[in-house]
Enzyme design. Sequence first.
Site, PDB file in Angstrom:
ATOM      1  N   ASP A   1      42.392  23.751 -23.722  1.00 55.37           N
ATOM      2  CA  ASP A   1      42.247  25.113 -24.242  1.00 55.37           C
ATOM      3  C   ASP A   1      40.911  25.737 -23.858  1.00 55.37           C
ATOM      4  OD1 ASP A   1      44.708  25.438 -25.472  1.00 55.37           O
ATOM      5  OD2 ASP A   1      44.025  24.686 -27.414  1.00 55.37           O
TER       6      ASP A   1
ATOM      7  N   TYR B   1      47.189  34.271 -25.871  1.00 54.18           N
ATOM      8  CA  TYR B   1      46.701  33.628 -27.093  1.00 54.18           C
ATOM      9  C   TYR B   1      45.829  34.603 -27.882  1.00 54.18           C
ATOM     10  CZ  TYR B   1      44.114  30.453 -30.139  1.00 54.18           C
ATOM     11  OH  TYR B   1      43.547  29.846 -31.234  1.00 54.18           O
TER      12      TYR B   1
END
Length: 228
Positions: free
Chosen positions: A118, A225
Amino acid sequence: MQKLKQQVFDANMDLPRYGLVTFTWGNVSAIDRERGLVVIKPSGVAYETMKVDDMVVVDMDGKVVEGRYRPSSDTATHLALYQRYPSLGGVVHTHSTHATAWAQAGMAIPALGTTHADYFFGDIPCTRALSEEEVQGEYELNTGKVIIETLGEVEPLHTPGIVVYQHGPFAWGKDAHDAVHNAVVMEEVARMAWIARGINPGLNPIDDYLMNKHFMRKHGPNAYYGQK
């Protein structure tokens, strides 16, 4: 510069809050690129007594232009990174336990799962050892140079941190807050990697397709996201 000094002070105070420093073992800086000035923590000043006005302002040659204290002893490393990478707005150095353990072992922090992916596109690299001449010479500047050498042509915001061999982690970001955020993540994934390798010493790295998905959905051109 007062606004930037406040941001750098707040970012430095986040280091003990997130458990990244013991005593005075850490520093955060940020750059004002229009003015060519960097704000950085003073050297050896305890977090418990540090104030906003204790932050030191230096030019790109490391000369103090504002402040009553000496700047961090790592200032030359920060300046080298700012000079090489225009995308950087903040830099942080700590001796956080698990990231430093990988540095002392001389090993990159392996990308083993999606938490790592991430934030870091691949392993978090470890530099080579500095030579005796590099250490005895301009040590802090040469630390910056070996970080730059290790990153090569990598986009630094895709790999927002590194461990310097037998020394410790450096992280960076768009600003001081972002740099500290990445330093916190680096410490967490360093701890996760240590635990995971202890459970399964033969553990393979994260699959490329899974790493690509997690990194790109957060940082790619079509990232989705979070909130706009």
